[in-house]
Design an enzyme around this catalytic site. Structure first.
Site, PDB file in Angstrom:
ATOM      1  N   GLN A 127      43.994 -57.388 117.915  1.00 36.94           N
ATOM      2  CA  GLN A 127      43.675 -58.805 118.109  1.00 36.94           C
ATOM      3  C   GLN A 127      44.925 -59.682 118.047  1.00 36.94           C
ATOM      4  OE1 GLN A 127      40.642 -59.704 115.210  1.00 36.94           O
ATOM      5  NE2 GLN A 127      38.979 -59.305 116.652  1.00 36.94           N
ATOM      6  N   TYR A 230      34.069 -57.985 129.214  1.00 35.76           N
ATOM      7  CA  TYR A 230      34.395 -58.743 130.415  1.00 35.76           C
ATOM      8  C   TYR A 230      33.149 -58.949 131.273  1.00 35.76           C
ATOM      9  CZ  TYR A 230      39.309 -57.746 129.388  1.00 35.76           C
ATOM     10  OH  TYR A 230      40.545 -57.666 128.798  1.00 35.76           O
TER      11      TYR A 230
END
Length: 376
Positions: A127, A230
């Site tokens: 991250q 996505y």
């Protein structure tokens, strides 16, 4: 070990791959850090700032990269900019390989190992290395600020002795990181905000920010997200139904911000020419997908045009419009990744080819393109 920070050669690029803060931390890893003179000038970082952080200043890209084992860039360098690097040197950048297979093959021949930061896997460990999120966050904010500047009316409702000024209606298309930041920023400015996305998980996110969610919510919509988070490319039938719904919505909006991108594909067309022209004169469209062809049929990358009284802004490198902030975040992304490439014991470059981060991001190795998507 020598780490080179080169200036960007793209005329539209204002960001830099390292800041004085990250240079100090790179030096703390046991590296000699060399920064090309002027590399940070457009981001507000002087050569003196880098020198004070412990970096040496080189007069050119070639001088900076001479015998470098690590080269840090924002955008993929040209092969000629890597002259003199150590064999197998790690080049870390936003590689933009789709459609640039020839450039990638030429870069591979330099012997460099190119890492594409935009391919960083979306896992907890990575991250802090997610450049797409850090830069999209800035772009989403800047898009709304630019829209407010282009819009000829006030954004918030104003109650005055002379009468009431209605709040602007702002529609965000695409609710990824950029879209969520755009929603939050538009709400802070006092706009009446709505948003759309094909991923069902975004509905709750949109509503939690105080915006209205707009979408055709059928079975295809409920399955329209990849395991990686996505958006999937939707069927022509769904696209037609969604287009009809949003076209009617767009006609009532004052500002539209589009952020929809699918990795490796041209930007999906979300706004037809007719829909754009249905907006009232003085309205604004900000297209964050302009570099990939645009989400609006009328978008011209890098240009602001006026069609039927509607301003259409083909935004290019919006994150670079806030270079100091964008560079600070990007440099920290790179630092976190580079730390995984350096041995803590020997203080040298030690790429672990079994590391999932390396497997996901490495494009070239030993003179060849190793990512099968681009090897041809």
């Amino acid at each position: 070990m020598r780490i080179a920070v080169q200036a960007e050669s793209d005329k539209n690029e204002t960001r830099v791959a390292a800041t004085p803060e990250t240079v100090k931390k790179l030096a703390g890893l046991g590296a000699e850090v060399v920064v090309q003179s002027g590399a940070g000038s457009l981001s507000g970082f002087s050569d003196a700032d880098y020198a004070a952080a412990g970096a040496a200043i080189a007069p050119s890209a070639a001088a900076a990269s001479d015998n470098a084992e690590v080269v840090l860039r924002v955008r993929r360098p040209a092969p000629g900019e890597l002259s003199g690097i150590a064999r197998g040197a790690a080049v870390v950048a936003i590689a933009d390989p789709f459609g640039h297979e020839k450039e990638l093959a030429a870069l591979a021949q330099t012997g460099a190992t190119l890492f594409a930061m935009e391919f960083m896997p979306r896992i907890t460990r990575a991250q802090v290395m997610d450049v797409l999120s850090s830069q999209a966050n800035i772009a989403g904010y800047r898009a709304v600020i630019d829209a407010a500047a282009e819009y000829s009316r006030a954004i918030p409702m104003m109650m005055t002795a002379a009468g009431t000024v209605p709040a602007a209606k702002i529609f965000i298309m695409g609710v990824g990181v950029a879209g969520l930041q755009a929603i939050a920023t538009a709400r802070r400015l006092g706009g009446i905000v709505s948003a759309t996305d094909v991923r069902p998980a975004t509905k709750e996110q949109v509503e939690s920010l105080g915006a209205k969610f707009i979408a055709v919510e059928n079975d295809e919509f409920r399955q329209a997200e990849t395991s990686g988070g996505y958006a999937k490319e939707m069927s022509p039938e769904y696209q037609a139904a969604q287009a009809e719904l949003v076209a009617a919505h767009i006609a009532k909006q004052d500002i539209v911000v589009t952020t929809a991108l699918i990795p490796g594909r041209p930007a999906p067309k979300l706004i037809s020419a007719a829909a754009a022209r249905s907006m009232r004169a003085g309205s604004v469209i900000i297209d964050l997908a302009a570099e990939r062809g645009g989400n609006c049929e009328l978008t011209k990358p890098g240009e602001t045009i006026v069609d039927n009284g509607v301003k259409i802004v083909g935004a290019v490198n919006l994150a670079g419009r806030l270079p100091a902030t964008a560079s600070s975040l990007y440099a920290k992304n790179l630092l976190a990744f580079v730390e995984t490439l350096i041995s803590k014991e020997t203080k040298t470059l030690a790429i672990d080819w079994n590391d999932e981060l390396v497997k996901a991001t490495a494009l070239t190795r030993d003179g060849a393109v190793i990512d099968s998507r681009f090897a041809a």
